[in-house]
Enzyme design. Sequence first.
Site, mmCIF file in Angstrom:
data_model
loop_
_atom_site.group_PDB
_atom_site.id
_atom_site.type_symbol
_atom_site.label_atom_id
_atom_site.label_comp_id
_atom_site.label_asym_id
_atom_site.label_seq_id
_atom_site.Cartn_x
_atom_site.Cartn_y
_atom_site.Cartn_z
ATOM 1 N N HIS A 141 48.549 31.489 -99.615
ATOM 2 C CA HIS A 141 47.290 31.297 -98.913
ATOM 3 C C HIS A 141 47.462 31.187 -97.399
ATOM 4 O O HIS A 141 46.511 31.355 -96.654
ATOM 5 C CB HIS A 141 46.537 30.078 -99.459
ATOM 6 C CG HIS A 141 47.134 28.759 -99.103
ATOM 7 N ND1 HIS A 141 48.001 28.076 -99.932
ATOM 8 C CD2 HIS A 141 46.988 27.979 -98.021
ATOM 9 C CE1 HIS A 141 48.343 26.933 -99.371
ATOM 10 N NE2 HIS A 141 47.744 26.851 -98.200
ATOM 11 N N SER A 191 50.764 23.410 -95.035
ATOM 12 C CA SER A 191 51.003 24.354 -96.129
ATOM 13 C C SER A 191 52.136 25.320 -95.833
ATOM 14 O O SER A 191 52.216 25.894 -94.760
ATOM 15 C CB SER A 191 49.750 25.171 -96.403
ATOM 16 O OG SER A 191 48.821 24.413 -97.116
ATOM 17 N N ASP A 198 51.225 31.019 -105.649
ATOM 18 C CA ASP A 198 50.929 30.620 -104.272
ATOM 19 C C ASP A 198 52.204 30.590 -103.432
ATOM 20 O O ASP A 198 52.449 29.667 -102.654
ATOM 21 C CB ASP A 198 50.233 29.255 -104.198
ATOM 22 C CG ASP A 198 49.602 29.025 -102.820
ATOM 23 O OD1 ASP A 198 49.337 30.026 -102.116
ATOM 24 O OD2 ASP A 198 49.390 27.859 -102.438
#
Length: 473
Positions: free
Chosen positions: A199, A315, A232
């Site tokens: 992402h 992230s 992911d």
Amino acid sequence: MSTENEGTEVPPAPSAPPVPVDAPASAPGAVPQGHAPSAGAAGRPEGAPTAQLPPVPPGQPGASPAAEAGWPPPTATPAYPGGGAGGAWGASYQDPAPKPKRGRGGLVAAVVVAALVAGGVGGGIGYQLAKGDDSTSSTTVSAATSGGDVKHASGSIANVAATALPSTVTIQAESTSGQGGTGTGFVFDTQGHIVTNNHVVADAVDGGKLTATFPDGKKYDAEIIGHAQGYDVAVIKLKNAPSDLKPLPLGDSDKVTVGDSTIAIGAPFGLSNTVTTGIISAKNRPVASSDGSASSRASYMNALQTDASINPGNSGGPLLDASGAVIGINSAIQSTNGGGLGGSGQSGSIGLGFAIPINQAKFVAQQLIKTGKPVYAKIGASVSLEESTNGAKITDQGAGGSAAVESGGPADEAGLKPGDVITKLDKRVIDSGPTLIGEIWTHKPGDKVTVTYERDGKSHTVDLTLGSRVGDS
């Protein structure tokens, strides 16, 4: 636990880790953390998380009724909304009937669901993806890039940080339309490969622009080598990479113990090179995620839970152990804030962060570098994504009207049938479809597993060999 993307309702996820079956047509999602929209990005506030990873709520556009087990999430793996039959990660699933929207900030069951929201951290039910926001005020202090002449003991947090920081990068991804965000990554090998979250780089997948900046200020253009939406995980490569890259050492996430010290590095709210510390709070937390869009598919992880401060922008960054080895990739957080993406009430850490175990991420990264495509394990059966604590039920019908149990697949050969409820995968208790998916994805295709299931009120046990599926669709 479950979360929803900003404006998208996300059904609660089961407390047990999801086990992949066949790829579901669409599934609920969780919210990834760590990718914050970059300053000036069109259409989204600077620093807002890119997406969350909560299960995609049933009834949403493009969502399929069942998830195919085995791949995209092998455990009753719900597919991203809009996913086609067999597109779910691991196992196909059956989406539950639409339910009224829930209040935001609640943690449902034990499954962590984080919703990926491009351009900002969503205030959905449960977890949020940590993306940074340079425009958001914060008291967080970025770690210094040099320690001067001060000497720190080997094994100290200061020493680990000083050693690891030079091998981390702040990633900026921008789409062809000018939208983008900021996340983190770390050096995987001397050839210039950088590992991060899918992402984090999603905005740049179709012809967008990627840059990676090291703590010393050196910036490099980069290209996407491969990305796995279901896991992911993504790998990018620096263009004209320097010859002195130092890959971070990889630890063994299977040997991590609750209470072990953790160190997280990232760019929370755009503050690059920030170091925070904590401990491993729990292991095997099922996390489902999705950005909530009609074309999105859910991502699943059997996560490491940490109380190290993780915020939007973290992230894709490394979660290190006390020796400085990478044990996970920071990907999602739980938040109580109900503020919208990029809103003044943007959520932050409350001590519940989630990371993809490095043993799984390493396998995925190696596959992406080798072939450019992810490989998922599957059982070849569609399971329900309805909230439950009784197990993962094989649906009567698969995604897109296909058979719930793939003919000749692992589940079929093991004798599993529609209506059977899977309650264990090896010794792991399965309380729902998403949990089954996450658990299946911790395995590799070809692994032999023991499945415990109930049929007509009686418990049965059978061994099966996991199948495989290549690619995200």
